[in-house]
Design a protein around this motif. Structure first.
Motif, mmCIF file in Angstrom:
data_model
loop_
_atom_site.group_PDB
_atom_site.id
_atom_site.type_symbol
_atom_site.label_atom_id
_atom_site.label_comp_id
_atom_site.label_asym_id
_atom_site.label_seq_id
_atom_site.Cartn_x
_atom_site.Cartn_y
_atom_site.Cartn_z
ATOM 1 N N LYS A 163 8.562 0.125 -22.360
ATOM 2 C CA LYS A 163 8.851 -0.934 -21.390
ATOM 3 C C LYS A 163 10.161 -0.633 -20.656
ATOM 4 N N LEU A 164 11.179 -0.287 -21.437
ATOM 5 C CA LEU A 164 12.482 0.038 -20.837
ATOM 6 C C LEU A 164 12.342 1.238 -19.902
ATOM 7 N N GLU A 180 10.641 0.133 -16.738
ATOM 8 C CA GLU A 180 11.486 -0.637 -15.815
ATOM 9 C C GLU A 180 12.545 0.215 -15.142
ATOM 10 N N THR A 181 13.086 1.193 -15.900
ATOM 11 C CA THR A 181 14.210 1.948 -15.347
ATOM 12 C C THR A 181 13.775 3.206 -14.595
ATOM 13 N N HIS A 182 12.599 3.694 -14.853
ATOM 14 C CA HIS A 182 12.167 4.936 -14.205
ATOM 15 C C HIS A 182 10.823 4.803 -13.484
ATOM 16 N N ARG A 241 1.080 -8.397 -18.240
ATOM 17 C CA ARG A 241 1.435 -7.386 -17.270
ATOM 18 C C ARG A 241 1.321 -6.016 -17.921
ATOM 19 N N ASP A 269 3.162 -7.307 -8.966
ATOM 20 C CA ASP A 269 4.145 -7.689 -9.979
ATOM 21 C C ASP A 269 3.754 -7.228 -11.378
ATOM 22 N N GLN A 302 7.594 2.317 -6.809
ATOM 23 C CA GLN A 302 7.981 1.529 -5.631
ATOM 24 C C GLN A 302 8.374 2.462 -4.487
ATOM 25 N N MET A 303 9.110 3.476 -4.847
ATOM 26 C CA MET A 303 9.667 4.368 -3.842
ATOM 27 C C MET A 303 8.602 5.278 -3.248
ATOM 28 N N LYS A 304 7.724 5.783 -4.087
ATOM 29 C CA LYS A 304 6.834 6.856 -3.678
ATOM 30 C C LYS A 304 5.402 6.417 -3.451
ATOM 31 N N PRO A 358 10.647 1.927 -10.482
ATOM 32 C CA PRO A 358 11.365 2.307 -9.260
ATOM 33 C C PRO A 358 10.724 3.507 -8.554
ATOM 34 N N LEU A 359 10.274 4.501 -9.331
ATOM 35 C CA LEU A 359 9.643 5.666 -8.703
ATOM 36 C C LEU A 359 8.352 5.279 -7.990
#
Lengths: 433, 267
Positions: free
Chosen positions: A85-86, A89-91, A75, A49, A97-99, A94-95
């Motif tokens: 920060k933005l 969170e937006t790039h 964190r 997290d 998490q995905m990769k 997610p990347l």
């Protein structure tokens, strides 16, 4: 630990080996812990997290933070600027998490004193034995120099783009000015001559350069028309200035005294006057007078030439020959010049062709080593005998296009002919390109 | 105009099931839902798409004026619904997409029958008595952050390849690039996302609505979730035990459970 230097080391070599061993041991005393804490880059590990579980002294020192305030309390995203920060969170998240890994992302970190450090961040997810994600390991590299370099690059790029746009605009303006100037050196269209058909072609070798070729045809009175075609030596603005002078001098001279030899003599005087000094300018030209006879349907022609390739007369029956005007000198080269004139009469289907050496000196052959030549031109136009002036110019336009880049000079054509049937005079056909 | 190609529409799940449309937010594309699709596919027909300018959409269809306002993105939603002739579909929108869904449901109420708003925010910038979480300067900083990263990425990151769930061999390449967008397009999308104040549009919502917020989300803080919930009468608010702005990736099970519970409640 031993350091293998050979199978049976000599005593001195053994001594060397021992000292190398000692140095190596000292090196190993750089413990893994110290390597982590004092590495030349920032390390941190977070829970999935983002909660920071471990962070090295290098990064804490760089940010001016205390370990106790960070570990378990903050964190990773909390260490970033708001924009970072933005972006995280937006790039970034997610990347990751995905990769499961992400590298070389440019972010900015906040220092305790409010300052910012540009950094390059790479993260990798560490998985447990069951493949479950356990934690995120992150390295942070200082990117101050790189960011400054990138900003400089971006600034230079923007400057270059601006300069490029300016250059394009300047170039477009120049082209426009050149085109307008070029137009002023040639008639927009030729006047209709009763009982006679005319056609022209004009091509400049380079689109952004003014041509040195010129032609014109204009009425002297109700019965006679003057025409000329020529080539000023050189190209560019200086040649264009001489072309302009030539055109208007010939026009004025012809109105004063339409005798072709007199007109060229006047031009010679004017050009020679103007061009004495360091910049000799001269031209070659054919000047002629056309007198159509409505009674007979024929047209009388008298031409004089100054150093210009002779006109061609193509008869309706296929007989084709040059119209020689021997002895004519370059116009403007010498203070006194003598010109000779020649006459002919055009019957129905006959055509008089004036041309510049862009055509006869076009390069041909596999190596572009040969010139097209007078003889080839004579044969070519003879093959088109009986064609109207427009047809003749179209055939020659096709020929020039087939010669491609062998045509490396400006080219002008002026064809004057009497139509086979005297139905009516047709407007001039203009083949400029 | 081929809307299916333009918006890279992908349809999966149960063909005769109720339709659920999943819409990605700013930053990435329809692959954001890769952990959601399997949970829905058994009982629902799942429609995925990319907004024009994102993912595998037709970039040539992108126009700055249209996509500089949220209604341009809402029009993409309506276009997709009309193309598939959807009736009373459930629209699940992540982040800025939640608000695009609100506008689309208002424009085409017969097409969208219910809304799921995942980590929504109607306004990111603080103003009198409202806490969106950001100042205008913060947003400028994000735009600068985008610039600096695209400077590094643009040369190496190829244009996003087509997202196609039926062709898993594309998966690897896809996950490398699914967050990469043309820098000019990303700048416009970021401005639209973070500078739009669409609080008044929440009043127009009449469809059953589920608001999903994360326990800790720097982009859409708890106050914003409460604001959205309060502004839409009858809405349900669920706080997910998730950190970050993408609960469908960071807490997929809790997110899927909440969405499925809501879908079942609609019958």
């Amino acid at each position: 630990m031993t350091f293998p230097l050979g199978d049976a080391p000599e005593p001195s070599e053994a001594q060397d080996a021992a000292s190398t061993d000692a140095a190596f041991t000292a090196l190993l005393e750089d413990s893994v812990d110290d390597l982590y804490e004092s590495a030349p880059c920032g390390y941190l590990s977070t829970l999935m997290d983002g909660t920071i579980a471990k962070i090295n002294a290098t990064l804490l020192g760089r940010l001016g933070l205390e370990r106790r305030d960070v570990v378990g309390h903050q964190r990773f995203a909390d260490l970033l600027t708001v924009g970072g920060k933005l972006y995280h969170e937006t790039h970034f998240a997610p990347l990751l998490q995905m990769k499961g890994a992400i590298s070389g992302i440019a972010l900015e970190m906040k220092k305790a004193d409010g300052g910012r450090i540009p950094v390059l961040v790479s993260s990798v997810v560490k998985h447990g034995g069951e493949g479950e994600p356990l934690l995120i390991r992150t390295t942070v590299f200082d990117a101050c120099d790189r960011r400054a370099y990138e900003e400089e690059l971006q600034r230079r790029k923007q400057e270059a783009e601006r300069a490029h746009r300016q250059a394009e605009a300047d170039r477009a303006r120049l082209q426009e000015a050149l085109a307008a100037l070029q137009q002023s050196l040639l008639p927009a269209s030729l006047p209709a001559v009763p009982g006679v058909e005319t056609a022209t072609y004009y091509h400049t070798a380079a689109p952004d350069r003014l041509g040195g070729d010129f032609y014109d045809l204009f009425a002297l009175d109700g019965e006679r028309w003057a025409f000329f075609l020529g080539d000023v030596c050189g190209k560019g603005p200086e040649a264009a200035a001489v072309t302009s002078l030539t055109r208007y001098t010939l026009r004025a001279a012809a109105l004063h005294d339409p005798d072709p030899v007199t007109a060229l003599t006047t031009l010679n005087t004017v050009l020679h006057e103007r061009c004495t000094g360091g910049d000799p300018r001269y031209c070659t030209a054919i000047f002629g007078i056309l007198t159509p006879d409505p009674e007979t349907g024929r047209a009388a022609v008298e031409v004089a030439s100054g150093g210009h390739p002779p006109a061609l007369v193509i008869r309706a029956d296929g007989g084709t020959d040059f119209l020689p005007t021997p002895g004519g000198l370059l116009v403007g080269a010498l203070p006194e010049a003598s010109f000779t004139s020649a006459t002919t009469t055009l019957g129905p289907g006959d055509t008089l062709l004036l041309y510049t050496d862009g055509l006869t000196e076009a390069r041909t052959g596999p190596d572009r080593a040969e010139l097209y030549g007078d003889r080839a031109l004579l044969d070519f136009v003879a093959g088109h005998a009986g064609a109207s002036p427009q047809g003749m110019v179209e055939a020659l336009t096709g020929l020039l296009e087939s010669l491609g880049d062998g045509v490396d000079d400006d080219t002008a054509l002026l064809a004057v002919g009497v139509p086979r049937t005297l139905a009516s005079s047709r407007p001039a056909t203009d083949h400029r390109r | 105009m081929d809307i299916r190609r333009r918006n890279n529409i992908q349809i999966t799940g149960r063909p005769d099931g109720p339709t659920v449309v999943l819409a990605h937010g700013f930053g990435c594309d329809q692959n954001m839902w890769r952990l959601t699709v399997p949970a829905l596919a058994e009982h629902y027909r799942v429609v995925l798409f990319d907004y024009v300018g994102s993912g595998g959409s037709d970039l040539s269809a992108w126009e700055e004026t249209r996509y500089s306002v949220l209604s341009g993105y809402a029009q993409d939603v309506v276009d997709v619904c009309e193309e598939l002739d959807l009736r009373h579909a459930v629209f699940v929108g992540h982040s800025v997409s939640a608000m695009a869904g609100v506008l689309a449901a208002h424009a085409a109420p017969e097409r969208i029958g219910a809304l799921v708003m995942v980590a929504p925010s109607p306004c990111y910038i603080d103003s009198d008595g409202y806490r969106g979480g950001f100042s205008a300067e913060d947003i400028d900083e994000l735009l600068a952050s985008l610039e600096s990263n695209y400077l590094g990425w643009s040369a190496t990151m190829a244009p996003v390849i087509m997202g196609n769930p039926e062709r898993p061999e594309l998966g690897e390449e896809l996950t490398n690039s699914f967050c990469a967008t043309d820098p000019d397009i990303a700048r416009v999308f970021a401005r639209t996302t973070f500078l739009t104040d669409s609080r008044d549009d929440l009043k127009t919502v009449t469809a059953p609505t589920l608001v999903l917020e994360c326990a800790q989300d720097v982009i859409a803080p708890r106050e914003v979730g409460a604001y959205v919930h309060a502004a839409i009468p009858g809405s349900t608010l669920v706080t997910l035990p998730a950190t970050g702005h993408c609960p469908q990736l960071s807490a997929p099970e809790a997110t899927n459970t909440a969405i499925l519970d809501f879908l079942r409640s609609l019958r």
